[in-house]
Structures are given as structure tokens and as C-alpha cells.
Design a protein around this motif. Structure first.
Motif, PDB file in Angstrom:
ATOM      1  N   PRO A  80       1.038  -1.237   0.059  1.00  0.00           N
ATOM      2  CA  PRO A  80       0.133  -0.115   0.163  1.00  0.00           C
ATOM      3  C   PRO A  80       0.871   1.314   0.056  1.00  0.00           C
ATOM      4  O   PRO A  80       1.877   1.264   0.656  1.00  0.00           O
ATOM      5  N   ILE A  81       0.559   2.080  -0.759  1.00  0.00           N
ATOM      6  CA  ILE A  81       1.012   3.485  -0.942  1.00  0.00           C
ATOM      7  C   ILE A  81       0.798   4.361   0.246  1.00  0.00           C
ATOM      8  O   ILE A  81      -0.228   4.422   1.110  1.00  0.00           O
ATOM      9  N   PRO A  83     -15.109   7.631 -18.743  1.00  0.00           N
ATOM     10  CA  PRO A  83     -16.301   7.923 -18.814  1.00  0.00           C
ATOM     11  C   PRO A  83     -17.069   7.152 -18.332  1.00  0.00           C
ATOM     12  O   PRO A  83     -18.509   7.285 -18.069  1.00  0.00           O
ATOM     13  N   SER A  84     -16.601   5.894 -17.964  1.00  0.00           N
ATOM     14  CA  SER A  84     -17.444   4.837 -17.622  1.00  0.00           C
ATOM     15  C   SER A  84     -16.808   4.469 -15.995  1.00  0.00           C
ATOM     16  O   SER A  84     -15.599   4.533 -15.465  1.00  0.00           O
ATOM     17  N   HIS A  85     -17.991   3.742 -15.309  1.00  0.00           N
ATOM     18  CA  HIS A  85     -17.764   3.172 -14.046  1.00  0.00           C
ATOM     19  C   HIS A  85     -16.983   2.021 -13.929  1.00  0.00           C
ATOM     20  O   HIS A  85     -16.654   1.352 -12.984  1.00  0.00           O
ATOM     21  N   LEU A  86     -17.166   1.450 -15.125  1.00  0.00           N
ATOM     22  CA  LEU A  86     -16.515  -0.178 -15.247  1.00  0.00           C
ATOM     23  C   LEU A  86     -15.316  -0.425 -16.007  1.00  0.00           C
ATOM     24  O   LEU A  86     -14.697  -1.448 -15.712  1.00  0.00           O
ATOM     25  N   VAL A  87     -14.805   0.599 -16.863  1.00  0.00           N
ATOM     26  CA  VAL A  87     -13.638   0.293 -17.425  1.00  0.00           C
ATOM     27  C   VAL A  87     -12.733   1.691 -17.323  1.00  0.00           C
ATOM     28  O   VAL A  87     -13.257   2.766 -17.456  1.00  0.00           O
ATOM     29  N   GLY A  88     -11.553   1.327 -17.488  1.00  0.00           N
ATOM     30  CA  GLY A  88     -10.720   2.898 -17.434  1.00  0.00           C
ATOM     31  C   GLY A  88      -9.671   2.604 -16.152  1.00  0.00           C
ATOM     32  O   GLY A  88     -10.016   1.792 -15.278  1.00  0.00           O
ATOM     33  N   PRO A  89      -8.657   3.332 -16.179  1.00  0.00           N
ATOM     34  CA  PRO A  89      -7.781   3.362 -15.077  1.00  0.00           C
ATOM     35  C   PRO A  89      -8.528   3.608 -13.475  1.00  0.00           C
ATOM     36  O   PRO A  89      -9.091   4.418 -13.417  1.00  0.00           O
ATOM     37  N   THR A  90      -7.918   2.742 -12.657  1.00  0.00           N
ATOM     38  CA  THR A  90      -8.525   2.781 -11.381  1.00  0.00           C
ATOM     39  C   THR A  90      -7.285   3.296 -10.232  1.00  0.00           C
ATOM     40  O   THR A  90      -6.314   3.101 -10.672  1.00  0.00           O
ATOM     41  N   ARG A  91      -7.584   3.908  -9.115  1.00  0.00           N
ATOM     42  CA  ARG A  91      -6.709   4.412  -8.112  1.00  0.00           C
ATOM     43  C   ARG A  91      -5.702   3.374  -7.724  1.00  0.00           C
ATOM     44  O   ARG A  91      -6.356   2.153  -7.497  1.00  0.00           O
ATOM     45  N   LEU A  92      -4.478   3.646  -7.410  1.00  0.00           N
ATOM     46  CA  LEU A  92      -3.620   3.006  -6.902  1.00  0.00           C
ATOM     47  C   LEU A  92      -3.731   3.035  -5.306  1.00  0.00           C
ATOM     48  O   LEU A  92      -3.049   2.035  -4.709  1.00  0.00           O
ATOM     49  N   HIS A  93      -4.284   4.100  -4.983  1.00  0.00           N
ATOM     50  CA  HIS A  93      -4.557   4.418  -3.465  1.00  0.00           C
ATOM     51  C   HIS A  93      -5.815   5.242  -3.602  1.00  0.00           C
ATOM     52  O   HIS A  93      -6.236   6.131  -4.191  1.00  0.00           O
ATOM     53  N   PRO A  94      -6.392   5.223  -2.236  1.00  0.00           N
ATOM     54  CA  PRO A  94      -7.668   5.929  -2.001  1.00  0.00           C
ATOM     55  C   PRO A  94      -7.322   7.531  -1.938  1.00  0.00           C
ATOM     56  O   PRO A  94      -6.416   7.673  -1.563  1.00  0.00           O
ATOM     57  N   CYS A 139       1.920   8.420  -9.376  1.00  0.00           N
ATOM     58  CA  CYS A 139       1.623   7.745  -8.245  1.00  0.00           C
ATOM     59  C   CYS A 139       0.280   7.128  -8.173  1.00  0.00           C
ATOM     60  O   CYS A 139       0.129   6.184  -7.407  1.00  0.00           O
ATOM     61  N   THR A 140      -0.769   7.778  -8.638  1.00  0.00           N
ATOM     62  CA  THR A 140      -2.341   7.529  -8.480  1.00  0.00           C
ATOM     63  C   THR A 140      -2.962   6.381  -9.523  1.00  0.00           C
ATOM     64  O   THR A 140      -3.607   5.754  -9.315  1.00  0.00           O
ATOM     65  N   PHE A 141      -2.683   7.008 -10.746  1.00  0.00           N
ATOM     66  CA  PHE A 141      -3.178   6.079 -11.985  1.00  0.00           C
ATOM     67  C   PHE A 141      -1.969   5.419 -12.785  1.00  0.00           C
ATOM     68  O   PHE A 141      -1.037   6.198 -12.954  1.00  0.00           O
TER      69      PHE A 141
END
Length: 373
Positions: free
Chosen positions: A91-92, A138-149, A321-323
Motif C-alpha cells: 500500500p502507498i 467516462p465509465s464506472h466499469l472500465v478505465g484506469p483505477t486508483r492505486l490508492h484511495p 503515483c495514483t493512476f
């Protein structure tokens, strides 16, 4: 048999691509995510009058290519091949407490990951490119997600005088975050020319949106904000370059900060330094670079050169760091920056996400990112 297996693989890839496309278009708020139309009405007239708008699009002063012809197959192969450590194994480390409001007259910067930062300059609180969503897409289903909250909830930041946006890509302009910030009726939204169309569509009151062309300025809470040139592009789907992008100069009576936005390196930074510098601190893009798009994202070494060009004091790297947005290893941008800054005698601060930096008393470099490798 070999041809049959190859055909099945191709069918599988096609089905996967179709499923990903369907996931995007299945999003209920897709029309809102795509934003507004900047070329109609009074806004459109102003867009067309801009010196940066030529032949139906905004243009860079230095010609730029988003990706060279023929690079798509190479990009796909590199994406599939992998090999780099694109995500940390641990975890970061985050700072999850909110510091008390800074005393007037100083300059404090809290980096929340990627390009999102809170700047407390003199008596003004400025939120830069805020993205609190889990995915930049633009989607909640595909695309880069966070590496940390997000290190802290958006509501915990307290009152914000100004929200500054560099351009309209999803990792810098986030619908959900903008809507949440719009609930604070004090906040003014400062954007490059044309980007206000997106905010209009998302319900931000027109009198709270200030759109600026390059080298135009406005003042909020005693601090002067100026959009300055950058070398990038714009667009939230298939249409490109119908809104402007930029870097920002944030200048109080005694303190000054430069934010690069997303950009390739170009000679215009020296002019910015001569006209608007020197700066007490800079926030410089150092991540998401690649050999196939050198004109639109800087390498860490380019970032150090930009910091020197604009006559910066303390350099704080952002856009890493994040995406996962490129093929380099997760920590490569900061390792390269740390080495180059040391060789060129540039003072840097590398805060953990959520950590406040007092520009007059920056923290020591702990190389905390190595604990996540």
C-alpha cells in the motif's frame, strides 16, 4: 489447427473489445460525462476569436503529435507484454489527517495524488485539478483505477476559494468531484477557454465560471490567476482540441506558484519564467511519459528543465503515483527525478499523498516510495 487457434484468439479479442465498448456506453451518465459543447453562442464566438484557435481547433505554439503514425500496433504490443512494475506491491503510505488552516502570508501545498493539490497562498485556498473518483474514465466499469484511495474525504478540506482546471481530460476534470465542489457557493471555477461548457452542463452557475485564454488573468481573494501556455491537447471522447489547455501562474502579493498542467517540453517555459517568475514553488508533471507521445507529456528530466526555465524555487512533482497511464514502472518517474534534481542542484519535495508541504520549510526526502516496491 494453428489457423483455427489464431482465429479463436482474434474472435476472443474482438469480443473483449466489444464488451469493453458496451461497458462504456452502458453508463447512465455518459452524455454528462462527455461534457458540453463549447462552440455555440457567446462562448463559441470567443473560442473562434482566440489566437490559439485555427482551422477549427485549438493549436499548440510548437507543433505536436499525440502519437506518431504507425505507433498503435507497438503501443498494443507493449501494453500486452508488460514487464514493468506498473503497480506497487505494498500500500502507498498516505497522510489521512487534515492540517489546520494555514496562517495568512505563507505558501503551503498539500498533494493528494496525481495532479490534485490544495494550494494555500497568502489568504486564498486553491484546489488544483481535483479528482476524487475511483476511476478516470467516462465509465464506472472500465478505465484506469486508483492505486490508492483519496487521502481525505473531499468534504474535509474546508472552504475553497478557487478551483483551477488545466484541461478537460478525465484525470484532471472529474464530473463527480466538480458537482460536489459546486455545492459550496463561495467557490469560483477557473478554466481555460471552452472548458466552461462542461461545467455549465454539470450545473455550475455561469457567474461562478471564469474562462481564460492564454495570458489572460483574473483575481480571486486577492490572488491573481493567469492561464499560460502548455503543449498538450484536449477532449473527452472522439472530438479533440475543441477546448483549450494550459499551465497556470498563481500569484499573491508576495508569493508565487507555477503549475505546469499536462505538457510536453517546449521553449515557451523560458518566456513564462521571464514574464511571470520567479516562483517560490512549482508543481510539475513528471509521470505518464512514453516514447510514443514525447510531445504531450514530459519526462522527469524535462520537468527539471521546465522548473529551471520558469525560475522555480522548490519543485514538487505531480502526475504520478495514483493512476497507471503509461508503460513505465510505478516509481520510475520519481527515481529519475530524484537523481536528475540532485545532479542539477534543484531543491525538491516529494510528499506522501495527503502530506502538506510548507514551501519555506520543506521536509527531507525520505524516498518513501521505495517501501512500496
Amino acid at each position: 489447427m494453428a489457423k483455427s487457434s489464431r482465429g479463436k484468439r482474434l474472435i476472443g479479442l474482438a469480443l473483449g473489445a466489444a464488451a469493453a465498448g458496451a461497458a462504456v456506453w452502458a453508463v447512465k451518465d455518459l452524455p454528462a460525462q462527455l461534457g458540453g459543447e463549447p462552440r455555440s453562442g457567446a462562448r463559441g464566438e470567443r473560442v473562434r476569436r482566440s489566437p490559439q484557435f485555427r482551422d477549427g481547433k485549438f493549436r499548440n505554439t510548437t507543433p505536436s503529435t499525440v502519437s506518431p503514425p504507425g505507433s498503435a500496433p507497438k503501443l498494443l504490443a507493449e501494453f500486452i507484454r508488460g514487464g514493468e512494475t506498473r503497480k506497487p506491491s505494498q500500500p502507498i503510505p498516505l497522510v489521512t489527517t487534515v492540517a489546520e488552516r494555514a496562517e495568512p502570508g505563507g505558501l503551503q501545498i498539500t498533494w493528494y495524488g496525481h495532479a490534485s493539490a490544495l494550494v494555500e497562498i497568502e489568504n486564498c485556498r486553491v484546489l488544483i485539478d481535483p479528482v476524487w473518483s475511483d476511476r478516470v474514465s467516462p465509465s464506472h466499469l472500465v478505465g484506469p483505477t486508483r492505486l490508492h484511495p483519496p487521502p481525505v474525504p473531499l468534504d474535509d478540506l474546508g472552504p475553497i476559494d478557487a478551483v483551477v482546471i488545466s484541461h478537460d481530460h478525465y484525470d484532471h476534470l472529474d464530473l463527480a468531484t466538480i458537482k460536489a465542489l459546486a455545492a459550496d457557493e463561495v467557490t469560483t471555477f477557473l478554466v481555460p477557454l471552452g472548458v466552461g461548457a462542461h461545467l455549465d452542463r454539470w450545473g455550475v452557475a455561469p457567474d461562478r465560471i471564469v474562462e481564460l485564454d492564454w495570458d489572460e488573468s483574473t483575481t480571486v481573494a486577492g490572488v491573481r490567476f493567469t492561464v499560460t501556455p502548455a503543449r498538450h491537447f484536449s477532449g473527452r471522447f472522439l472530438t479533440r482540441d475543441n477546448t483549450l489547455w494550459g499551465s497556470w501562474v498563481i500569484a499573491g502579493e508576495n508569493r508565487r506558484l507555477f503549475y505546469s498542467g499536462d505538457t510536453g517540453y517546449f521553449e515557451g517555459f523560458a518566456r513564462i519564467g521571464a514574464e511571470y517568475g520567479p516562483f517560490d514553488a512549482t508543481l510539475i508533471q513528471v509521470g505518464a511519459y512514453g516514447e510514443y507521445w514525447p510531445d504531450i507529456h514530459m519526462t522527469p528530466e524535462d520537468g527539471v528543465t521546465t522548473h529551471l526555465d520558469v525560475r522555480g524555487g522548490l519543485m514538487i512533482p505531480v502526475h504520478w503515483c495514483t493512476f497507471v497511464l503509461a508503460f513505465h514502472s510505478w516509481s520510475e518517474p520519481i527515481e529519475r527525478l530524484w537523481r536528475d534534481a540532485k545532479e542539477r542542484d534543484v531543491t525538491i519535495a516529494v510528499p506522501r499523498p495527503g502530506e502538506r508541504v510548507d514551501v519555506d520549510n520543506p521536509p527531507e526526502i525520505t524516498r518513501w516510495w521505495q517501501t512500496t516496491a
